[in-house]
Each structure stands twice: as structure tokens, then as C-alpha cells.
Design a protein around this motif. Structure first.
Motif, PDB file in Angstrom:
ATOM      1  N   SER A 389       0.827  -1.210   0.000  1.00  0.00           N
ATOM      2  CA  SER A 389       0.000   0.000   0.000  1.00  0.00           C
ATOM      3  C   SER A 389       0.859   1.257   0.000  1.00  0.00           C
ATOM      4  N   THR A 390       2.130   1.140   0.400  1.00  0.00           N
ATOM      5  CA  THR A 390       3.003   2.318   0.429  1.00  0.00           C
ATOM      6  C   THR A 390       3.187   2.937  -0.956  1.00  0.00           C
ATOM      7  N   PHE A 391       2.997   2.160  -2.006  1.00  0.00           N
ATOM      8  CA  PHE A 391       3.138   2.718  -3.351  1.00  0.00           C
ATOM      9  C   PHE A 391       2.056   3.762  -3.638  1.00  0.00           C
ATOM     10  N   THR A 392       0.971   3.721  -2.870  1.00  0.00           N
ATOM     11  CA  THR A 392      -0.067   4.756  -3.005  1.00  0.00           C
ATOM     12  C   THR A 392      -0.101   5.707  -1.815  1.00  0.00           C
ATOM     13  N   THR A 393       0.293   5.221  -0.627  1.00  0.00           N
ATOM     14  CA  THR A 393       0.206   6.071   0.563  1.00  0.00           C
ATOM     15  C   THR A 393       1.387   7.019   0.710  1.00  0.00           C
ATOM     16  N   VAL A 394       2.549   6.672   0.184  1.00  0.00           N
ATOM     17  CA  VAL A 394       3.714   7.556   0.321  1.00  0.00           C
ATOM     18  C   VAL A 394       3.475   8.910  -0.349  1.00  0.00           C
ATOM     19  N   PRO A 395       2.967   8.961  -1.593  1.00  0.00           N
ATOM     20  CA  PRO A 395       2.685  10.281  -2.172  1.00  0.00           C
ATOM     21  C   PRO A 395       1.688  11.101  -1.337  1.00  0.00           C
ATOM     22  N   LYS A 396       0.707  10.425  -0.744  1.00  0.00           N
ATOM     23  CA  LYS A 396      -0.256  11.133   0.100  1.00  0.00           C
ATOM     24  C   LYS A 396       0.412  11.670   1.362  1.00  0.00           C
ATOM     25  N   ALA A 397       1.267  10.839   1.970  1.00  0.00           N
ATOM     26  CA  ALA A 397       1.985  11.279   3.162  1.00  0.00           C
ATOM     27  C   ALA A 397       2.919  12.427   2.830  1.00  0.00           C
ATOM     28  N   ALA A 398       3.539  12.375   1.656  1.00  0.00           N
ATOM     29  CA  ALA A 398       4.430  13.459   1.238  1.00  0.00           C
ATOM     30  C   ALA A 398       3.659  14.766   1.067  1.00  0.00           C
ATOM     31  N   VAL A 400       0.871  15.597   2.721  1.00  0.00           N
ATOM     32  CA  VAL A 400       0.523  16.071   4.062  1.00  0.00           C
ATOM     33  C   VAL A 400       1.732  16.710   4.737  1.00  0.00           C
ATOM     34  N   ALA A 401       2.882  16.037   4.652  1.00  0.00           N
ATOM     35  CA  ALA A 401       4.090  16.566   5.287  1.00  0.00           C
ATOM     36  C   ALA A 401       4.522  17.869   4.634  1.00  0.00           C
ATOM     37  N   GLY A 402       4.435  17.932   3.310  1.00  0.00           N
ATOM     38  CA  GLY A 402       4.814  19.157   2.608  1.00  0.00           C
ATOM     39  C   GLY A 402       3.917  20.325   2.971  1.00  0.00           C
ATOM     40  N   LEU A 403       2.629  20.071   3.083  1.00  0.00           N
ATOM     41  CA  LEU A 403       1.688  21.129   3.462  1.00  0.00           C
ATOM     42  C   LEU A 403       1.945  21.581   4.893  1.00  0.00           C
ATOM     43  N   GLY A 404       2.285  20.600   5.754  1.00  0.00           N
ATOM     44  CA  GLY A 404       2.520  20.930   7.152  1.00  0.00           C
ATOM     45  C   GLY A 404       3.678  21.881   7.369  1.00  0.00           C
ATOM     46  N   SER A 437       4.776  16.899  12.791  1.00  0.00           N
ATOM     47  CA  SER A 437       6.227  17.123  12.802  1.00  0.00           C
ATOM     48  C   SER A 437       6.850  16.571  11.523  1.00  0.00           C
ATOM     49  N   PRO A 438       6.636  17.220  10.389  1.00  0.00           N
ATOM     50  CA  PRO A 438       7.166  16.697   9.125  1.00  0.00           C
ATOM     51  C   PRO A 438       8.687  16.617   9.100  1.00  0.00           C
ATOM     52  N   GLU A 439       9.343  17.379   9.990  1.00  0.00           N
ATOM     53  CA  GLU A 439      10.802  17.376  10.018  1.00  0.00           C
ATOM     54  C   GLU A 439      11.383  16.180  10.770  1.00  0.00           C
ATOM     55  N   ASP A 440      10.542  15.325  11.337  1.00  0.00           N
ATOM     56  CA  ASP A 440      11.047  14.185  12.105  1.00  0.00           C
ATOM     57  C   ASP A 440      11.841  13.203  11.243  1.00  0.00           C
ATOM     58  N   PHE A 441      11.496  13.121   9.965  1.00  0.00           N
ATOM     59  CA  PHE A 441      12.176  12.190   9.069  1.00  0.00           C
ATOM     60  C   PHE A 441      12.554  12.897   7.773  1.00  0.00           C
ATOM     61  N   PRO A 442      13.596  12.412   7.114  1.00  0.00           N
ATOM     62  CA  PRO A 442      14.019  13.061   5.869  1.00  0.00           C
ATOM     63  C   PRO A 442      13.064  12.830   4.704  1.00  0.00           C
TER      64      PRO A 442
END
Length: 675
Positions: A389-398, A400-404, A437-442
């Protein structure tokens, strides 16, 4: 398949031998058939052998013709017959029919670049005394070349002690050397709680590290370096970006070429002089292996773990698959009372703690009891063909993190807390963590693989983080696992959206959890597990394809399905993706849960100094009331149990008794090798 170990840098050979023998004994389960030892000035190399190929002739260490190059080896080289032909034409003389001997002559021919010629899973240590002679003081200047396979299928760990370099196939073997202080690596606790396993190259033992996949180390026998710098010889991103003039023209052509490569890869992975089988689930990857292997081997044996709880069991489809391909099929029934009765053995099998691995332990045990020495596994299919599922969820997480990153911190924290309260569940917690905390991980990928969120980890490890703050957090060096995250992120950023997720999965979840667990629990049962879908040529072929040739909307693993469309059963292709997990959510609400709750109330002192017991109790209570799933209390249980068994009870003794160990009769490097 074997377990290897060694010591480089101790001048007293009887001391080096004694240490190496202790490690060899700790690796006995990896190689119950025989052992071997090389002792030379400043070097001792040991091996425990599980005989798979050339049973009577494949003794290790294996030497070259002049007895000045030798190797101890763990793994399999699948193209050894082709390499042997090439090397014989170039004048090399072989004494055995084993794949191990190919490594010695390949090194003679190509030097350290020999790793580029090897196709397989491997970790080896190669002693080279050619430049300095093989007798007397001259051999003290020999070199030792150590390498690990490209994908990290086989493990290799190392440490330094008293000016010497030690290595072994397992962390526990290094601890058995008596040279490694049994201390928990505190910064690895954070990675474990974040992701459910310790992140490479760190381990849970202070001062012990993993040689990264696709890396090597070269040492002088008489002068191990003060600072070790593993050398990279392969990485996924470079392989994916390599220009290929024979790249397929379209999806159909890609599937056709993939089919040919799959057939060759599976055929090569079936080479063995001992009984062999396949781990079969209801999934696409293992079914693909059975479909292809059954065409090469008429008496193929298959194994499936099944449960009394039918909604978790894969018995129906796997049974039909076995019938379809006419395999000798065995189902391994696993009930909660069996797990409870064998829980200690299962945890003891782990070389490092993990929230996973239990299922592989029990199916490996069944395969071993059935007389098998080799089994094929479908690991790798999800990572290279896009099954997660990460092949679809990673872009979504990116997203969210980018907006944050554009929203003030206080507002992010407030809205994240509100979101978790309004809607429970893993997906919400992970998204809220990326927002907070989008900065928690690279990279946002790491949020999608969280076990505990960073804020929860800080509560669980409150005593540890408080001690860091007391010492001055700014002075703490960045943990190696964090540096590895940054390196992987830099590689992934060079790739398209599909390959970037493959890169993260292969260098994170795959190597830190799946491969490590599979190696440890299968070898605990003296069983070799092979992973054809992680053959590096196959991985590189798929990685070099454009996304359009691997991804079709609504068709999971579309390229693999197309490549095997004429042999895969319809019920396997048509089913929804399911994750093979034990019914622990149910089992932990019975006697197994009683055991866990009692153990979590009594943390071992080595862990208690870092953990907040109140927060640990809170994790269990949240599971009881349905606010979190089984993986969180289970991961805490395994962590505590592993430390209790493998750290708390370990005693170092190198300084006190090593000289008292009487050297045994051995085949030394300066004498004639076994023929």
C-alpha cells in the motif's frame, strides 16, 4: 549455507583461535554438519557448515591452488557453474564442485571486483597472503576482504575490541566471543520503537554494526583500521538509472522478457544436492514460484501455515494451488496454545528483536522436521512489483508533510491531536504524525512505516531522552541508522515515484525486518531460505523499466501477472491483496495475553533504565480497550524478552580465560588445504 566468523588483529594466534571457536559454537545451529577453521598470523577465520552443494567436497575454508588465498562463506552463488567454466578457461584449477570455490578463483582473477561477477546471496571473508608470502612473519601482512551481497539477503556483523576486528553472521555470536560488552545501544531503541525492528547499520548491542548490503571492507591482518569505512559496490538507485539499450519497447514486451528471466532465476535457485521445498501462501509471489518450480521439479514440496481462525487462514487457496501444480503439500496448523508453548524458542531464534518473524519461525521448523534443508520464499515481490500500500500512501503522506511545513507548529499540533481524537486507526495516527512534525524524518515514506509515532516513542523512552537533555543533546552524534535514512532518501530522490518507494522498501523494511528475520529464524532451524525474486538481475531489470510498464490501475503487480498469465490460477490473481500475519489480535486476548501482560509489568533492568513503565502499561491497556492493535504490545514484549535472554545473561570473559583455552588440532593456513 553456513555461519561464518573471525578475528583479525590479535597477534597471539591461540587467543584469536579461542575467541573464534566460541563464536563458531554459537553458530552451530547455522551449520550443524561440520566446522572449519583457518589460523594464520593475526587472523583466525571460522565456519559452521550446512551442507547444500557438493556434500562430500565442499569443506571450508576453501583454498586456491597455491594455498595463499582462502575463503569462509555463507550463502549460495547461483551462477557458479558458468563462472567456473569462465575461470577454467583462464587457467584456474578446481578441486571441488562447490560454489564456494568459485569465490576464491574469482578473487584471484578480478580482485575485489569479483563481487560484481557473483549472482546470489552471500557474506564471505577472504584471506589473501599472496603479496607477502605464506610463511613466518610475512603472512602477518596478509589482507582480509569481507563482502555482503547486494540486497542484504545474508547478514554480516562486526565490531572492534582491544585493537582487533571481529565479525560474525549473527550478533549473538559476536557477544559469545567474550570481547563485546553486553550493553544495549540506547539510540537503537528509538529506531526499534519507531519501526518495529532495529535499523541498519546499527544493532541493539552497543559497538556492534551491520555491514550494509552491497558493501565490502578490506583490512590488513596486522593493522585493523582505527576507523572502519565500508566501501559501496552496488546500490539500487544507480542500478535503476543505468542506461539499458535492450530495454523493452512496451508493457507486453517487458512481460515477455520478465517471464524468461523469472524462469531462469527460479531454475537456478533450485540447484541443490539436498531436499528442497517452497513456502506457499495464497499470495501471488509464492504461487508464481510454485508455478515455475513445478515445471522444473516433479516432486516439489510446499508448506503453508494455517490457523484455526478461518478468516486469517490461507489454507483454501494454497491447498487448491498445491493441487493445481501437483505438489507434495503440507499444512502447518498453528494454534495459540502451540505459540504459547514454543514462545521462548521462537524469541530465542531471533538474532535481534522484531515485531515480525514468528510465522516464518514455525513454517521453517515444520520444513526442517519434514527433512528439508532448503526452501524458497516469495520475499521481494511486493517491493519490486508494487504490491504494498506504500506505493499509493507515500505520495499522500508526502503531500501532508509538505503542506505541514507551511503551517505554524502550534496549529499543527492542535489539529493533529484533534484528528486522532476524532478518528482512531493507524492511518490517522501516521498522517497526524506527518502533519504534526514533518521534520522528524528526511522523507514521508518513514511515516507510512511507523509502529509508534515519534511523540509516543518519546513518552516510552522518557528516561533516555531526559538523560540526553541532561548531558546536552546538541553534543550527541547522529545515530548511524539516521544517517542511513538520509542516504536512502538521497538515492530515492533520483528516481521516479514508483522506484523511489521500491528503494525505500528494499533498504528499510526489507533488509531491517523481512530478510533479517527470515535468515535468523530459518537458520535457527538449520534451514536455508532462498529468495528468487530478490535476484539482483531480476531487481535491476524491473527497476530500469518506466513506471508505465509496471503499474496498471486496478491490477496489483500488473507486470508479474502479465508475465505469468498462462500459469497462474485465476483465484490467486483475482483475490484482494492480503497481508500474511498471525491472528495475534485474537490470541492476545487469551492465555498468551496473560503471559505478555505479566512480562510487561516486569521489565528487565537493562531495559528499565531507558523505558517509562507507566507508558508501557498504557500501551497494553490501549490494546485491551481496542485503541491500538496487537503489534505495539507485542513489540514491547519481544524487546524485553530478547534483552533478558541475550543481553542480561551475557558475560564477557575474553580478558580472563582466553589464554586458558587449549588450542585444538586445526588445518592452518600455512599447511596444505583439505582436498
Amino acid at each position: 549455507m553456513c555461519g561464518i566468523c573471525g578475528v583479525i588483529g590479535f597477534e597471539r594466534t591461540n587467543q584469536a583461535e579461542a575467541i573464534t571457536r566460541r563464536m563458531m559454537e554459537a553458530l552451530r545451529h547455522r551449520g550443524p554438519d561440520e566446522d572449519g577453521l583457518l589460523v594464520a598470523p593475526s587472523v583466525a577465520l571460522g565456519v559452521r557448515r550446512l551442507s547444500i552443494i557438493d556434500l562430500p567436497g565442499g569443506h571450508q575454508p576453501v583454498f586456491n591452488e597455491a594455498s595463499n588465498v582462502a575463503v569462509v562463506f555463507n550463502g549460495e552463488i547461483y551462477n557458479y557453474k558458468q563462472l567456473r567454466g569462465t575461470l577454467e578457461r583462464r587457467g584456474h584449477a578446481f578441486r571441488t564442485h562447490s560454489d564456494t570455490e568459485v569465490i576464491v578463483h574469482a578473487y584471484e582473477e578480478w580482485g575485489e571486483d569479483c563481487v560484481g561477477e557473483l549472482r546470489g546471496m552471500f557474506a564471505f571473508a577472504l584471506w589473501d597472503a599472496r603479496a607477502s608470502g605464506t610463511t613466518g612473519d610475512a603472512a602477518r601482512h596478509a589482507r582480509v576482504f569481507i563482502a555482503r551481497d547486494r540486497l542484504g539477503i545474508k547478514p554480516l556483523y562486526y565490531s572492534t575490541a582491544n585493537g582487533a576486528f571481529l565479525f560474525a553472521s549473527e550478533v549473538r555470536a559476536l557477544m559469545a566471543s567474550g570481547c563485546i560488552a553486553p550493553r544495549v545501544a540506547a539510540d537503537s531503541l528509538e529506531a526499534y520503537l519507531l519501526f518495529g525492528s532495529v535499523a541498519e547499520p546499527s544493532t541493539l548491542v552497543e559497538g556492534v554494526f551491520s555491514l550494509p548490503p552491497g558493501h565490502s571492507i578490506t583490512l590488513q591482518a596486522n593493522a585493523p583500521p582505527a576507523e572502519l569505512r565500508p566501501k559501496r559496490y552496488w546500490d539500487f538507485s544507480a542500478a535503476a538509472l543505468q542506461i539499458d539499450s535492450t530495454r523493452p519497447k512496451n508493457f507486453k514486451d517487458a512481460a515477455k522478457q520478465l517471464r524468461s528471466l523469472l524462469e531462469e532465476t527460479v531454475r537456478d535457485h533450485l540447484i541443490a544436492d539436498v531436499p528442497l521445498g517452497v513456502f506457499l501462501s495464497s499470495g501471488l509471489d509464492s504461487t508464481a514460484l510454485v508455478a515455475l518450480a513445478s515445471r522444473c521439479q516433479s516432486d516439489l514440496r510446499t508448506f503453508t501455515v494455517v490457523f484455526p481462525e478461518q478468516r486469517f487462514s490461507e489454507s483454501k487457496i494454497s491447498r487448491e494451488t498445491a493441487k493445481h501444480f501437483k505438489t507434495n503439500h503440507q499444512e502447518v496448523l498453528l494454534a495459540p496454545d502451540q505459540v504459547l508453548a514454543q514462545l521462548d524458542d521462537a524469541v530465542n531464534a531471533l538474532d535481534q528483536p522484531t515485531m515480525d518473524g514468528l510465522n516464518t519461525y514455525f513454517v521453517s521448523r515444520a520444513a526442517h522436521l519434514a527433512g528439508l534443508k532448503v526452501a524458497l520464499s516469495g520475499l521481494g515481490g511486493d517491493e519490486i512489483f508494487g504490491g504494498y500500500s506504500t506505493f499509493t500512501t507515500v505520495p499522500k503522506a508526502a503531500f501532508v508533510a509538505g503542506l505541514g511545513r507551511w503551517v505554524p507548529g502550534p496549529l499543527r499540533r492542535l489539529t493533529a491531536t484533534a484528528a486522532v481524537k476524532m478518528a482512531a486507526g493507524d492511518a490517522v495516527r501516521k498522517a497526524a504524525a506527518a502533519w504534526r512534525s514533518p521534520e522528524d524524518f528526511p522523507h514521508a515514506y518513514y511515516f507510512t512505516r511507523l509502529l509508534f509515532t515519534p511523540s509516543r516513542v518519546h513518552r516510552l523512552l522518557a528516561p533516555y531522552f531526559e538523560s540526553i537533555e541532561d548531558r546536552g543533546k546538541g553534543n550527541e552524534p547522529e545515530p548511524p541508522s539516521r544517517r542511513r535514512m538520509w542516504e536512502t532518501t538521497q538515492q530515492a530522490r533520483r528516481l521516479d515515484s514508483f522506484n523511489s518507494v521500491s528503494c525505500f522498501e528494499l533498504q528499510s523494511y526489507m533488509v531491517n525486518t523481512l530478510l533479517r528475520d527470515t535468515d535468523a529464524v530459518s537458520m535457527a532451524n538449520s534451514l536455508e531460505v532462498r529468495v528468487p525474486l530478490l535476484d539482483h538481475r531480476l531487481v535491476e531489470f524491473v527497476a530500469r523499466l518506466p513506471k508505465r510498464d509496471k503499474s496498471v490501475d486496478g491490477v496489483p503487480k500488473a507486470l508479474l501477472v502479465e508475465a505469468l498469465s498462462d500459469v497462474l490460477p485465476d483465484d490467486v490473481v483475482g483475490q484482494a491483496k492480503r497481508t500474511f500475519t498471525l491472528p495475534l489480535d485474537l490470541w492476545l486476548r487469551g492465555p498468551l495475553g496473560v503471559r505478555l501482560s505479566q512480562d510487561l509489568e516486569n521489565l528487565t533492568p537493562q531495559l528499565m533504565q531507558y523505558m517509562n513503565l507507566r507508558a508501557v502499561r498504557g500501551v497494553w491497556q490501549n490494546f485491551v480497550i481496542g485503541q491500538t492493535n496487537w503489534s505495539r504490545p507485542w513489540s514491547l514484549y519481544v524487546l524485553n524478552a530478547w534483552i533478558s535472554r541475550h543481553v542480561a545473561g551475557t558475560v564477557t570473559n575474553a580478558s580472563s580465560d582466553v589464554e586458558a583455552v587449549r588450542p585444538a588440532a586445526i588445518a592452518r593456513a600455512v599447511s596444505s588445504p583439505r582436498s
